[in-house]
Every structure is written in C-alpha cells, then in structure tokens.
Scaffold this motif. Structure first.
Motif, PDB file in Angstrom:
ATOM      1  N   PHE A 153      30.296  49.626  -3.315  1.00 41.76           N
ATOM      2  CA  PHE A 153      29.539  50.433  -2.362  1.00 41.76           C
ATOM      3  C   PHE A 153      28.461  49.580  -1.703  1.00 41.76           C
ATOM      4  O   PHE A 153      27.883  48.689  -2.337  1.00 41.76           O
ATOM      5  CB  PHE A 153      28.867  51.608  -3.072  1.00 41.76           C
ATOM      6  CG  PHE A 153      29.804  52.663  -3.582  1.00 41.76           C
ATOM      7  CD1 PHE A 153      31.181  52.494  -3.594  1.00 41.76           C
ATOM      8  CD2 PHE A 153      29.281  53.862  -4.073  1.00 41.76           C
ATOM      9  CE1 PHE A 153      32.027  53.475  -4.061  1.00 41.76           C
ATOM     10  CE2 PHE A 153      30.120  54.863  -4.543  1.00 41.76           C
ATOM     11  CZ  PHE A 153      31.491  54.665  -4.551  1.00 41.76           C
ATOM     12  N   THR A 154      28.176  49.899  -0.445  1.00 41.71           N
ATOM     13  CA  THR A 154      27.110  49.217   0.281  1.00 41.71           C
ATOM     14  C   THR A 154      26.279  50.241   1.027  1.00 41.71           C
ATOM     15  O   THR A 154      26.815  51.025   1.803  1.00 41.71           O
ATOM     16  CB  THR A 154      27.675  48.194   1.276  1.00 41.71           C
ATOM     17  OG1 THR A 154      28.499  47.252   0.591  1.00 41.71           O
ATOM     18  CG2 THR A 154      26.541  47.454   1.973  1.00 41.71           C
ATOM     19  N   ARG A 167      33.205  56.051   4.689  1.00 38.73           N
ATOM     20  CA  ARG A 167      31.837  55.732   5.075  1.00 38.73           C
ATOM     21  C   ARG A 167      31.075  57.030   5.269  1.00 38.73           C
ATOM     22  O   ARG A 167      31.412  57.825   6.146  1.00 38.73           O
ATOM     23  CB  ARG A 167      31.798  54.899   6.349  1.00 38.73           C
ATOM     24  CG  ARG A 167      30.398  54.376   6.683  1.00 38.73           C
ATOM     25  CD  ARG A 167      30.440  53.462   7.900  1.00 38.73           C
ATOM     26  NE  ARG A 167      29.156  52.860   8.212  1.00 38.73           N
ATOM     27  CZ  ARG A 167      28.750  51.705   7.709  1.00 38.73           C
ATOM     28  NH1 ARG A 167      29.540  51.019   6.894  1.00 38.73           N
ATOM     29  NH2 ARG A 167      27.551  51.209   8.046  1.00 38.73           N
ATOM     30  N   SER A 211      27.541  59.027   6.161  1.00 41.50           N
ATOM     31  CA  SER A 211      26.360  58.825   6.971  1.00 41.50           C
ATOM     32  C   SER A 211      25.386  59.977   6.747  1.00 41.50           C
ATOM     33  O   SER A 211      25.794  61.111   6.516  1.00 41.50           O
ATOM     34  CB  SER A 211      26.729  58.741   8.450  1.00 41.50           C
ATOM     35  OG  SER A 211      25.607  58.418   9.236  1.00 41.50           O
ATOM     36  N   SER A 249      23.170  51.002   3.712  1.00 39.55           N
ATOM     37  CA  SER A 249      22.493  50.372   4.842  1.00 39.55           C
ATOM     38  C   SER A 249      21.745  51.448   5.619  1.00 39.55           C
ATOM     39  O   SER A 249      22.006  52.638   5.444  1.00 39.55           O
ATOM     40  CB  SER A 249      23.500  49.660   5.752  1.00 39.55           C
ATOM     41  OG  SER A 249      24.440  50.586   6.269  1.00 39.55           O
ATOM     42  N   SER A 270      38.914  53.717   1.372  1.00 43.60           N
ATOM     43  CA  SER A 270      37.502  53.597   1.738  1.00 43.60           C
ATOM     44  C   SER A 270      37.039  54.829   2.512  1.00 43.60           C
ATOM     45  O   SER A 270      37.835  55.482   3.185  1.00 43.60           O
ATOM     46  CB  SER A 270      37.285  52.360   2.611  1.00 43.60           C
ATOM     47  OG  SER A 270      37.636  51.179   1.939  1.00 43.60           O
ATOM     48  N   ASN A 330      34.115  51.425  -0.842  1.00 36.84           N
ATOM     49  CA  ASN A 330      35.412  50.764  -0.877  1.00 36.84           C
ATOM     50  C   ASN A 330      36.007  50.848  -2.281  1.00 36.84           C
ATOM     51  O   ASN A 330      35.304  51.136  -3.245  1.00 36.84           O
ATOM     52  CB  ASN A 330      35.260  49.298  -0.464  1.00 36.84           C
ATOM     53  CG  ASN A 330      34.737  49.128   0.947  1.00 36.84           C
ATOM     54  OD1 ASN A 330      35.017  49.941   1.832  1.00 36.84           O
ATOM     55  ND2 ASN A 330      33.976  48.073   1.174  1.00 36.84           N
ATOM     56  N   ASP A 376      23.596  54.907   5.783  1.00 32.86           N
ATOM     57  CA  ASP A 376      25.019  54.971   5.530  1.00 32.86           C
ATOM     58  C   ASP A 376      25.366  54.477   4.131  1.00 32.86           C
ATOM     59  O   ASP A 376      24.627  53.686   3.533  1.00 32.86           O
ATOM     60  CB  ASP A 376      25.788  54.129   6.548  1.00 32.86           C
ATOM     61  CG  ASP A 376      25.733  54.700   7.945  1.00 32.86           C
ATOM     62  OD1 ASP A 376      26.148  54.010   8.884  1.00 32.86           O
ATOM     63  OD2 ASP A 376      25.271  55.858   8.101  1.00 32.86           O
ATOM     64  N   GLN A 429      28.802  52.831   2.617  1.00 33.09           N
ATOM     65  CA  GLN A 429      30.182  52.367   2.729  1.00 33.09           C
ATOM     66  C   GLN A 429      30.772  52.291   1.330  1.00 33.09           C
ATOM     67  O   GLN A 429      30.241  51.593   0.467  1.00 33.09           O
ATOM     68  CB  GLN A 429      30.229  50.989   3.395  1.00 33.09           C
ATOM     69  CG  GLN A 429      31.614  50.388   3.495  1.00 33.09           C
ATOM     70  CD  GLN A 429      32.525  51.168   4.420  1.00 33.09           C
ATOM     71  OE1 GLN A 429      32.122  51.590   5.495  1.00 33.09           O
ATOM     72  NE2 GLN A 429      33.783  51.364   4.002  1.00 33.09           N
TER      73      GLN A 429
END
Length: 124
Positions: free
Chosen positions: A68-69, A19, A21, A71, A17, A84, A80, A82
C-alpha cells in the motif's frame, strides 16, 4: 466543519489493485495528518496507513508495507491510498480520518474526523 468523503472501493480479484481517494472539504486540511483505517464486522477499526501534513512522512501497518502507498495532494485536498497485491484478508470497509495534529499515530481515538467509509472486497 470538516467533511471527508471516500471513493474508489469495489470488488477486485486477489492480486489486483485499487486506488482509494478521500476528498476533504470545509476548511484547509493541509496542516493536519491524515490516516486510513479499515474495519471488518466484529473487529475493531485498525490503522492502515498515515501521512503527515507535508506528505514527507508516511507510516504503514506491518501487513501493508510494500503493498500500500499513501499520498496526498494539499492543493486538491485529497489523500489517496494505492493498494496493490490485494489479498482476501484485505476485505473491509476503509475509512479516511483527519487528526488535528501534524503527527501520525496509529490509535483511532486520536483522529477527530471520519469519512463514511468505502467497501473493498477482494475475491479469492
């Protein structure tokens, strides 16, 4: 003038993973949709994910759904991504972008401001 700066890229093994930003500066960005795109050499920049100004609506490319997420934190002017269950085919330079509209679209031509990109490399 809007400035977007991505961070968080790097080298990760398949299945891992990361993240990413994106920090925005220059003016309030909370009124506009934001997107993440990616690009590999010789290929066009492709849509990864997008989010409306409120964060209430999110959109993903089919290959990223469930992994993927996206936010955002409008108080911090950040968005961001995220990521995975990363795969080698996710290797690319990832860019964040701002669209001068509340609506998320997948066309890169609809986005007005871009960051410099951050490299993500997924090893097999």
């Amino acid at each position: 003038q809007v400035q977007l700066v991505e961070s968080g890229g790097g080298l990760v093994q398949a299945g891992g993973s990361l993240r990413l930003s994106c920090a925005a500066s220059g003016r309030t960005f909370s009124s506009y949709a934001m997107g993440w795109f990616r690009q590999t050499p010789g290929k066009e920049r492709e849509f990864v994910a997008g989010i409306s100004w409120s964060g209430g609506s999110t959109f993903y490319a089919d290959s990223m759904k469930g992994r993927f997420t996206i936010s955002r934190d409008n108080a911090k002017n950040t968005v961001d991504l995220q990521m995975n269950s990363l795969k080698p085919e996710d290797t690319a330079v990832y860019y964040c972008a701002e669209r001068l509209s509340d609506y998320v679209v997948i066309s890169r031509d609809a986005y007005s401001y871009w960051g410099q990109g951050t490299q993500v490399t997924v090893s097999s």
